[in-house]
Design a protein around this motif. Structure first.
Motif, PDB file in Angstrom:
ATOM      1  N   MET A  54       0.809  -1.220   0.000  1.00  0.00           N
ATOM      2  CA  MET A  54       0.000   0.000   0.000  1.00  0.00           C
ATOM      3  C   MET A  54       0.845   1.274   0.000  1.00  0.00           C
ATOM      4  SD  MET A  54      -2.842  -1.489  -0.261  1.00  0.00           S
ATOM      5  CE  MET A  54      -3.940  -0.089  -0.275  1.00  0.00           C
ATOM      6  N   GLU A  55       1.813   1.346   0.948  1.00  0.00           N
ATOM      7  CA  GLU A  55       2.742   2.484   0.980  1.00  0.00           C
ATOM      8  C   GLU A  55       4.038   1.994   1.582  1.00  0.00           C
ATOM      9  OE1 GLU A  55      -0.507   3.843   2.112  1.00  0.00           O
ATOM     10  OE2 GLU A  55      -0.562   2.416   3.750  1.00  0.00           O
ATOM     11  N   TYR A  56       5.124   2.129   0.834  1.00  0.00           N
ATOM     12  CA  TYR A  56       6.418   1.640   1.308  1.00  0.00           C
ATOM     13  C   TYR A  56       7.534   2.359   0.555  1.00  0.00           C
ATOM     14  CZ  TYR A  56       6.120  -1.306  -2.901  1.00  0.00           C
ATOM     15  OH  TYR A  56       5.993  -1.743  -4.191  1.00  0.00           O
ATOM     16  N   MET A  57       8.778   2.132   1.006  1.00  0.00           N
ATOM     17  CA  MET A  57       9.917   2.763   0.345  1.00  0.00           C
ATOM     18  C   MET A  57      10.500   1.774  -0.666  1.00  0.00           C
ATOM     19  SD  MET A  57      10.002   5.546   2.194  1.00  0.00           S
ATOM     20  CE  MET A  57      11.542   6.362   1.992  1.00  0.00           C
ATOM     21  N   ASP A  58      10.750   2.231  -1.884  1.00  0.00           N
ATOM     22  CA  ASP A  58      11.434   1.348  -2.840  1.00  0.00           C
ATOM     23  C   ASP A  58      12.948   1.432  -2.602  1.00  0.00           C
ATOM     24  OD1 ASP A  58      12.396   3.622  -4.071  1.00  0.00           O
ATOM     25  OD2 ASP A  58      11.158   3.429  -5.870  1.00  0.00           O
ATOM     26  N   GLU A  59      13.733   0.686  -3.394  1.00  0.00           N
ATOM     27  CA  GLU A  59      15.189   0.637  -3.142  1.00  0.00           C
ATOM     28  C   GLU A  59      15.845   2.008  -3.262  1.00  0.00           C
ATOM     29  OE1 GLU A  59      15.031  -2.407  -6.134  1.00  0.00           O
ATOM     30  OE2 GLU A  59      13.441  -2.596  -4.622  1.00  0.00           O
ATOM     31  N   ASP A  60      15.242   2.881  -4.054  1.00  0.00           N
ATOM     32  CA  ASP A  60      15.847   4.201  -4.229  1.00  0.00           C
ATOM     33  C   ASP A  60      15.358   5.211  -3.194  1.00  0.00           C
ATOM     34  OD1 ASP A  60      16.988   3.115  -6.522  1.00  0.00           O
ATOM     35  OD2 ASP A  60      15.205   3.614  -7.706  1.00  0.00           O
ATOM     36  N   GLY A  61      14.595   4.727  -2.217  1.00  0.00           N
ATOM     37  CA  GLY A  61      14.139   5.639  -1.167  1.00  0.00           C
ATOM     38  C   GLY A  61      12.903   6.453  -1.541  1.00  0.00           C
ATOM     39  N   ASN A  62      12.220   6.045  -2.617  1.00  0.00           N
ATOM     40  CA  ASN A  62      10.981   6.744  -2.976  1.00  0.00           C
ATOM     41  C   ASN A  62       9.792   6.111  -2.267  1.00  0.00           C
ATOM     42  OD1 ASN A  62      12.264   8.392  -4.986  1.00  0.00           O
ATOM     43  ND2 ASN A  62      12.356   6.529  -6.248  1.00  0.00           N
ATOM     44  N   ILE A  68      -0.312   5.311  -2.898  1.00  0.00           N
ATOM     45  CA  ILE A  68       0.390   6.450  -3.501  1.00  0.00           C
ATOM     46  C   ILE A  68      -0.125   6.661  -4.932  1.00  0.00           C
ATOM     47  CG2 ILE A  68       2.692   7.400  -4.100  1.00  0.00           C
ATOM     48  CD1 ILE A  68       2.075   6.843  -0.981  1.00  0.00           C
ATOM     49  N   ASP A  69      -0.290   5.545  -5.672  1.00  0.00           N
ATOM     50  CA  ASP A  69      -0.835   5.643  -7.034  1.00  0.00           C
ATOM     51  C   ASP A  69      -2.241   6.240  -7.008  1.00  0.00           C
ATOM     52  OD1 ASP A  69       1.464   4.441  -7.876  1.00  0.00           O
ATOM     53  OD2 ASP A  69       0.564   2.461  -8.232  1.00  0.00           O
ATOM     54  N   SER A 199      -4.479  -7.025   2.661  1.00  0.00           N
ATOM     55  CA  SER A 199      -3.572  -6.738   1.541  1.00  0.00           C
ATOM     56  C   SER A 199      -2.122  -6.860   1.977  1.00  0.00           C
ATOM     57  CB  SER A 199      -3.836  -5.329   1.006  1.00  0.00           C
ATOM     58  OG  SER A 199      -3.737  -4.400   2.062  1.00  0.00           O
ATOM     59  N   VAL A 200      -1.825  -6.398   3.172  1.00  0.00           N
ATOM     60  CA  VAL A 200      -0.445  -6.354   3.642  1.00  0.00           C
ATOM     61  C   VAL A 200       0.034  -7.742   4.067  1.00  0.00           C
ATOM     62  CG1 VAL A 200       1.036  -5.352   5.413  1.00  0.00           C
ATOM     63  CG2 VAL A 200      -0.638  -3.942   4.238  1.00  0.00           C
ATOM     64  N   VAL A 201      -0.832  -8.488   4.743  1.00  0.00           N
ATOM     65  CA  VAL A 201      -0.473  -9.837   5.175  1.00  0.00           C
ATOM     66  C   VAL A 201      -0.286 -10.737   3.938  1.00  0.00           C
ATOM     67  CG1 VAL A 201      -1.347 -11.886   6.364  1.00  0.00           C
ATOM     68  CG2 VAL A 201      -1.537  -9.631   7.457  1.00  0.00           C
ATOM     69  N   ASN A 202      -1.188 -10.626   2.970  1.00  0.00           N
ATOM     70  CA  ASN A 202      -1.066 -11.451   1.760  1.00  0.00           C
ATOM     71  C   ASN A 202       0.205 -11.118   0.987  1.00  0.00           C
ATOM     72  OD1 ASN A 202      -3.413 -12.903   2.238  1.00  0.00           O
ATOM     73  ND2 ASN A 202      -4.698 -11.381   1.211  1.00  0.00           N
ATOM     74  N   ASP A 250     -15.535   7.319 -11.348  1.00  0.00           N
ATOM     75  CA  ASP A 250     -16.315   7.419 -12.588  1.00  0.00           C
ATOM     76  C   ASP A 250     -15.513   6.988 -13.811  1.00  0.00           C
ATOM     77  OD1 ASP A 250     -18.356   8.358 -11.057  1.00  0.00           O
ATOM     78  OD2 ASP A 250     -18.114  10.471 -11.603  1.00  0.00           O
ATOM     79  N   SER A 251     -14.246   7.353 -13.844  1.00  0.00           N
ATOM     80  CA  SER A 251     -13.443   7.071 -15.042  1.00  0.00           C
ATOM     81  C   SER A 251     -12.950   5.622 -15.087  1.00  0.00           C
ATOM     82  CB  SER A 251     -12.229   8.000 -15.080  1.00  0.00           C
ATOM     83  OG  SER A 251     -11.341   7.660 -14.031  1.00  0.00           O
ATOM     84  N   GLY A 252     -13.080   4.900 -13.973  1.00  0.00           N
ATOM     85  CA  GLY A 252     -12.582   3.528 -13.940  1.00  0.00           C
ATOM     86  C   GLY A 252     -11.121   3.436 -13.525  1.00  0.00           C
ATOM     87  N   LYS A 253     -10.492   4.586 -13.309  1.00  0.00           N
ATOM     88  CA  LYS A 253      -9.068   4.619 -12.952  1.00  0.00           C
ATOM     89  C   LYS A 253      -8.809   3.937 -11.600  1.00  0.00           C
ATOM     90  CE  LYS A 253      -4.800   6.048 -13.260  1.00  0.00           C
ATOM     91  NZ  LYS A 253      -3.895   5.557 -14.302  1.00  0.00           N
ATOM     92  N   LEU A 254      -9.710   4.166 -10.638  1.00  0.00           N
ATOM     93  CA  LEU A 254      -9.518   3.575  -9.312  1.00  0.00           C
ATOM     94  C   LEU A 254      -9.520   2.049  -9.404  1.00  0.00           C
ATOM     95  CD1 LEU A 254      -9.166   3.981  -6.262  1.00  0.00           C
ATOM     96  CD2 LEU A 254     -11.645   4.019  -6.040  1.00  0.00           C
ATOM     97  N   LYS A 255     -10.488   1.521 -10.162  1.00  0.00           N
ATOM     98  CA  LYS A 255     -10.571   0.066 -10.319  1.00  0.00           C
ATOM     99  C   LYS A 255      -9.342  -0.481 -11.056  1.00  0.00           C
ATOM    100  CE  LYS A 255     -13.611  -3.671 -11.580  1.00  0.00           C
ATOM    101  NZ  LYS A 255     -14.884  -4.100 -12.154  1.00  0.00           N
ATOM    102  N   GLU A 256      -8.868   0.321 -11.985  1.00  0.00           N
ATOM    103  CA  GLU A 256      -7.669  -0.073 -12.734  1.00  0.00           C
ATOM    104  C   GLU A 256      -6.481  -0.240 -11.771  1.00  0.00           C
ATOM    105  OE1 GLU A 256      -4.929   2.430 -15.653  1.00  0.00           O
ATOM    106  OE2 GLU A 256      -7.046   2.497 -16.261  1.00  0.00           O
ATOM    107  N   ILE A 257      -6.389   0.628 -10.769  1.00  0.00           N
ATOM    108  CA  ILE A 257      -5.269   0.572  -9.819  1.00  0.00           C
ATOM    109  C   ILE A 257      -5.458  -0.571  -8.813  1.00  0.00           C
ATOM    110  CG2 ILE A 257      -4.036   1.814  -7.978  1.00  0.00           C
ATOM    111  CD1 ILE A 257      -4.818   4.447  -9.401  1.00  0.00           C
ATOM    112  N   THR A 258      -6.677  -0.711  -8.256  1.00  0.00           N
ATOM    113  CA  THR A 258      -6.871  -1.649  -7.145  1.00  0.00           C
ATOM    114  C   THR A 258      -7.314  -3.032  -7.611  1.00  0.00           C
ATOM    115  OG1 THR A 258      -9.205  -1.082  -6.865  1.00  0.00           O
ATOM    116  CG2 THR A 258      -7.608   0.229  -5.632  1.00  0.00           C
TER     117      THR A 258
END
Ligand code: ARG
Length: 263
Positions: A54-62, A68-69, A199-202, A250-258
């Motif tokens: 859900m929210e974490y740091m990648d190898e580059d510290g981002n 976040i998406d 989500s996190v446990v899985n 409405d645009s379907g973007k949320l479903k596209e992400i999750t």
């Protein structure tokens, strides 16, 4: 040039340059002028980036992840800019309250208790608690946890459901600062089970196929809805966020992400 003239000219130049180059006018969460160079509103977003996927740091510290998406898509839809700050879980609540950040995204479940102190956007994600146990456990359901030691992330909804079964002050609840630490307590046999968001446990199981663990779902865990958390009464930010959430639903973007519908 005498000394006095020299200094007054110097101070005049300094003041002039501060005016010209806008010294002291920085983007802060609380100021009205949190605008970026292109004139868009810029909001500072607090999170606890220990919560993959859900929210974490990648190898580059981002700071990255599904939350976040989602916030970036909301910002694009409602035409504002965001800057993420890794605040941690417990400090996140006061950070929203004292306007260190404009809002928080952190897989935060909308609860009646939290609504007494904070405002929440419309829900953007649905989740539930699950129980993580060693494969050879005798635990099969939530009720079995009653006489066990259980680890959780402190002050999360996982902590609350475990308190409901074991009692508020039970010494058998291991309340860790982060979810990864809560899981570690179980791996170190300091707890018989860990309880947290599905989500996190899985994701943990997926990323650690060699660790012999399994997930138990239980019908007594209610559906939880995540919302973005805003300081009470901040309708300006709230309206902007809800506008963005509605647009990406409405645009379907949320479903596209999750990958699923919220309601
Ligand atoms: N959904 C749970 C809650 O709201 C856990 C959230 C924890 N999030 C995090 N980034 N650590 O209590």
């Amino acid at each position: 040039m005498n000394k006095v003239r020299f200094w007054s000219v110097g101070i005049l130049l300094l003041v002039l340059s501060m005016v010209l180059f806008g010294c002291g006018d920085s983007d802060t969460a609380s100021s009205e002028d949190g605008d970026s160079a292109d004139g868009k509103t810029k909001l500072v977003v607090g999170t606890d980036a220990t919560y993959a996927p859900m929210e974490y740091m990648d190898e580059d510290g981002n700071i990255v992840g599904i939350d976040i998406d989602i916030v970036e898509a909301i910002a694009e839809a409602a035409d504002f800019e965001v800057e993420f700050k890794n605040i941690g879980w417990e400090p996140l609540f006061p950070a929203v309250d004292n306007e260190e950040v404009d809002f928080a995204v952190s897989s935060i479940t909308i609860t009646d208790e939290r609504k007494e102190s904070f405002d929440f956007t419309d829900p953007y994600y649905v989740a539930n608690q699950v129980i993580l146990v060693p494969e050879d456990t005798d635990i099969t359901e939530y009720a079995d946890l009653e006489d066990k030691r259980v680890s959780v992330q402190i002050n999360t909804t996982g902590h609350i459901v475990v308190k409901e079964l074991l009692g508020n002050t039970s010494a058998d609840i291991v309340a860790a600062e982060t979810m990864p630490f809560a899981i570690e307590e179980m791996l170190n046999e300091n707890a018989d089970a860990a309880v947290g968001d599905n989500s996190v446990v899985n994701e943990y199981i997926k990323n650690n196929p060699n660790v012999e663990l399994k997930v138990i779902e239980d019908d007594s865990f209610e559906k939880e809805f995540y919302g973005l958390m805003v300081k009470q009464g901040n309708t300006e930010v709230m309206d902007l966020l809800n506008e963005g959430i509605q647009a990406i639903k409405d645009s379907g973007k949320l479903k596209e992400i999750t990958g699923f519908d919220v309601e």
